[in-house]
Design a protein around this motif. Structure first.
Motif, PDB file in Angstrom:
ATOM      1  N   ASP A  97      72.659  11.450 -48.974  1.00 59.72           N
ATOM      2  CA  ASP A  97      72.187  12.608 -48.207  1.00 59.72           C
ATOM      3  C   ASP A  97      72.617  13.855 -48.972  1.00 59.72           C
ATOM      4  O   ASP A  97      73.778  14.269 -48.889  1.00 59.72           O
ATOM      5  CB  ASP A  97      72.826  12.555 -46.807  1.00 59.72           C
ATOM      6  CG  ASP A  97      72.307  13.635 -45.872  1.00 59.72           C
ATOM      7  OD1 ASP A  97      71.606  14.549 -46.332  1.00 59.72           O
ATOM      8  OD2 ASP A  97      72.612  13.571 -44.669  1.00 59.72           O
ATOM      9  N   ASN A 116      67.985  11.053 -49.610  1.00 59.42           N
ATOM     10  CA  ASN A 116      67.664  11.681 -48.333  1.00 59.42           C
ATOM     11  C   ASN A 116      67.890  13.181 -48.502  1.00 59.42           C
ATOM     12  O   ASN A 116      69.018  13.654 -48.486  1.00 59.42           O
ATOM     13  CB  ASN A 116      68.567  11.092 -47.239  1.00 59.42           C
ATOM     14  CG  ASN A 116      68.400  11.798 -45.907  1.00 59.42           C
ATOM     15  OD1 ASN A 116      67.370  12.439 -45.659  1.00 59.42           O
ATOM     16  ND2 ASN A 116      69.404  11.700 -45.057  1.00 59.42           N
ATOM     17  N   ASP A 187      60.317  12.645 -42.087  1.00 61.70           N
ATOM     18  CA  ASP A 187      61.255  12.936 -40.998  1.00 61.70           C
ATOM     19  C   ASP A 187      60.965  14.335 -40.453  1.00 61.70           C
ATOM     20  O   ASP A 187      60.972  15.300 -41.219  1.00 61.70           O
ATOM     21  CB  ASP A 187      62.679  12.857 -41.590  1.00 61.70           C
ATOM     22  CG  ASP A 187      63.779  13.123 -40.574  1.00 61.70           C
ATOM     23  OD1 ASP A 187      63.486  13.590 -39.466  1.00 61.70           O
ATOM     24  OD2 ASP A 187      64.941  12.868 -40.921  1.00 61.70           O
ATOM     25  N   LYS A 223      73.017  15.062 -31.369  1.00 66.86           N
ATOM     26  CA  LYS A 223      72.633  16.456 -31.665  1.00 66.86           C
ATOM     27  C   LYS A 223      72.641  17.353 -30.436  1.00 66.86           C
ATOM     28  O   LYS A 223      72.623  16.889 -29.303  1.00 66.86           O
ATOM     29  CB  LYS A 223      71.279  16.476 -32.383  1.00 66.86           C
ATOM     30  CG  LYS A 223      71.454  16.057 -33.852  1.00 66.86           C
ATOM     31  CD  LYS A 223      70.218  16.235 -34.691  1.00 66.86           C
ATOM     32  CE  LYS A 223      70.557  15.832 -36.141  1.00 66.86           C
ATOM     33  NZ  LYS A 223      69.371  15.621 -36.945  1.00 66.86           N
ATOM     34  N   ARG A 258      68.454   7.204 -37.730  1.00 68.09           N
ATOM     35  CA  ARG A 258      69.707   7.603 -38.399  1.00 68.09           C
ATOM     36  C   ARG A 258      70.727   7.957 -37.332  1.00 68.09           C
ATOM     37  O   ARG A 258      70.546   8.930 -36.599  1.00 68.09           O
ATOM     38  CB  ARG A 258      69.407   8.803 -39.305  1.00 68.09           C
ATOM     39  CG  ARG A 258      70.603   9.333 -40.063  1.00 68.09           C
ATOM     40  CD  ARG A 258      70.229  10.589 -40.841  1.00 68.09           C
ATOM     41  NE  ARG A 258      71.348  11.105 -41.598  1.00 68.09           N
ATOM     42  CZ  ARG A 258      72.308  11.868 -41.085  1.00 68.09           C
ATOM     43  NH1 ARG A 258      72.291  12.202 -39.818  1.00 68.09           N
ATOM     44  NH2 ARG A 258      73.291  12.300 -41.852  1.00 68.09           N
ATOM     45  N   HIS A 260      75.114   7.706 -35.764  1.00 66.76           N
ATOM     46  CA  HIS A 260      76.549   7.487 -35.955  1.00 66.76           C
ATOM     47  C   HIS A 260      76.988   6.175 -35.301  1.00 66.76           C
ATOM     48  O   HIS A 260      77.772   5.436 -35.871  1.00 66.76           O
ATOM     49  CB  HIS A 260      77.361   8.617 -35.310  1.00 66.76           C
ATOM     50  CG  HIS A 260      77.059   9.990 -35.840  1.00 66.76           C
ATOM     51  ND1 HIS A 260      76.069  10.778 -35.322  1.00 66.76           N
ATOM     52  CD2 HIS A 260      77.633  10.696 -36.843  1.00 66.76           C
ATOM     53  CE1 HIS A 260      76.053  11.936 -35.973  1.00 66.76           C
ATOM     54  NE2 HIS A 260      76.979  11.912 -36.911  1.00 66.76           N
TER      55      HIS A 260
HETATM   56  N1  PMM Z   1      70.492  15.162 -39.749  1.00 68.28           N
HETATM   57  C1  PMM Z   1      71.654  15.546 -40.308  1.00 68.28           C
HETATM   58  C2  PMM Z   1      71.919  15.289 -41.664  1.00 68.28           C
HETATM   59  N2  PMM Z   1      71.012  14.668 -42.440  1.00 68.28           N
HETATM   60  N3  PMM Z   1      68.908  13.639 -42.678  1.00 68.28           N
HETATM   61  C3  PMM Z   1      67.739  13.268 -42.160  1.00 68.28           C
HETATM   62  N4  PMM Z   1      66.822  12.658 -42.934  1.00 68.28           N
HETATM   63  N5  PMM Z   1      67.420  13.486 -40.852  1.00 68.28           N
HETATM   64  C4  PMM Z   1      68.281  14.109 -40.006  1.00 68.28           C
HETATM   65  O1  PMM Z   1      67.942  14.305 -38.817  1.00 68.28           O
HETATM   66  C5  PMM Z   1      69.552  14.528 -40.529  1.00 68.28           C
HETATM   67  C6  PMM Z   1      69.829  14.276 -41.897  1.00 68.28           C
HETATM   68  C7  PMM Z   1      72.680  16.246 -39.479  1.00 68.28           C
HETATM   69  O2  PMM Z   1      73.402  15.363 -38.722  1.00 68.28           O
HETATM   70  P1  PMM Z   1      74.971  14.985 -38.971  1.00 68.28           P
HETATM   71  O3  PMM Z   1      75.645  16.243 -39.467  1.00 68.28           O
HETATM   72  O4  PMM Z   1      75.398  14.611 -37.598  1.00 68.28           O
HETATM   73  O5  PMM Z   1      75.016  13.876 -39.949  1.00 68.28           O
END
Ligand code: PMM
Length: 279
Positions: A97, A116, A187, A223, A258, A260
């Motif tokens: 990510d 990602n 997404d 979220k 996606r 936790h």
């Molecule tokens: N949300 C977060 C981080 N990366 N990537 C994708 N593809 N889609 C998402 O909705 C997304 C992401 C933020 O969430 P976090 O900080 O709780 O990981």
């Protein structure tokens, strides 16, 4: 519908994948990239696999609303050792990510198979090239602005139409840069430059986005929109809301979720998929 990764491909017409979130962000008493953080993240990743994760999404930079950027060096220090520790030892693919091409490049070299990118290849001019050359799969996500600014009065004419047009345009740009269509997942970016009403509308009409013809990834986990729908619940009290959002997504055709909380979500996904699509 096939989704092509580097060393495998998934037939997602008959399967939903649970992507477990591994945040390699520093312990509040360290600067990040320390052995303790890396060890802890790798242990957490193994725990998510034991709970049923089909993919691990490893990230070293927070994209929460208002969060600050992290340097390339710092992000590399956080994520690459975690990927090195896991790759080769685990059966599930690793997703990186990141918005940074250099982080993506080194993550794939260390064993990641999916990039990602919450900017959908717009954040770093070299990102599309890295994805094309490495043959990694990519997730193209919709966002307005940057994580720092995205929640400042987001406005749309019709949110679902605009997100759909954006994703179609980014898919074409990716293909033009040499990323095959089969490698692309899409997404809508739940919570990224969206009000509660925008997020709700995206869920209500998610079928229109699933109809774009590529696997749809949805990231509702814990979220803020869930907190609002639950009367102000803090992140640690949003599991039931997360599960409801995941089930609604699957019923609307989403193929990757996606989250936790992999254990409880994986069970809900199993049932929702059977109910939505039969055996
Ligand atoms: N949300 C977060 C981080 N990366 N990537 C994708 N593809 N889609 C998402 O909705 C997304 C992401 C933020 O969430 P976090 O900080 O709780 O990981």
């Amino acid at each position: 519908m096939r989704w092509q990764l580097i060393d495998r491909s998934y037939d997602l017409s008959r399967r939903v994948l649970v992507m477990g979130i591994v945040n390699v962000t520093p312990d509040s008493f360290s600067d990040g990239g320390k052995f303790f953080d890396i060890e802890r993240a790798a242990d957490h990743a193994l725990e998510l696999i034991a709970q049923g994760a089909d993919i691990l999404d490893i990230g070293g930079e927070s994209t929460r609303p208002g969060s600050d950027a992290v340097s390339v060096e710092e992000e590399l220090r956080r994520v690459v050792p975690v990927i090195e520790r896991l790759a080769g030892k685990i059966q599930v693919p690793i997703s990186i990510d990141t918005m940074k091409a250099e982080v993506a490049r080194q993550a794939v070299a260390a064993g990641a198979q999916i990039i990602n990118d919450v900017t959908a290849l717009r954040g770093d001019p070299k990102m599309a090239g890295v994805a094309g050359e490495t043959k990694a799969a990519v997730v193209l996500m919709h966002m307005i602005g940057t994580p720092k600014t995205m929640q400042q009065e987001p406005r749309y004419g019709d949110v679902v139409t605009e997100v759909g047009e954006f994703l179609r345009e980014r898919m074409q740009a990716a293909e033009a840069a040499g990323i095959e269509r089969e490698r692309i997942a899409l997404d809508p970016g739940i919570g990224f430059g969206k009000t509660l009403e925008h997020n709700v509308e995206l869920f209500r009409r998610m079928g229109e986005l699933a109809a774009l013809g590529r696997p749809l990834l949805i990231g509702p986990s814990r979220k803020a929109f869930l907190g609002k729908l639950l009367g102000g619940a803090p992140p640690e009290e949003r599991l039931e809301g997360t599960i409801a959002a995941v089930v609604a997504s699957i019923c609307a055709g989403a193929r990757i979720v996606r989250v936790h909380d992999v254990g409880p979500v994986a069970k809900a996904v199993k049932v929702a998929q059977e109910l939505a699509e039969g055996r």
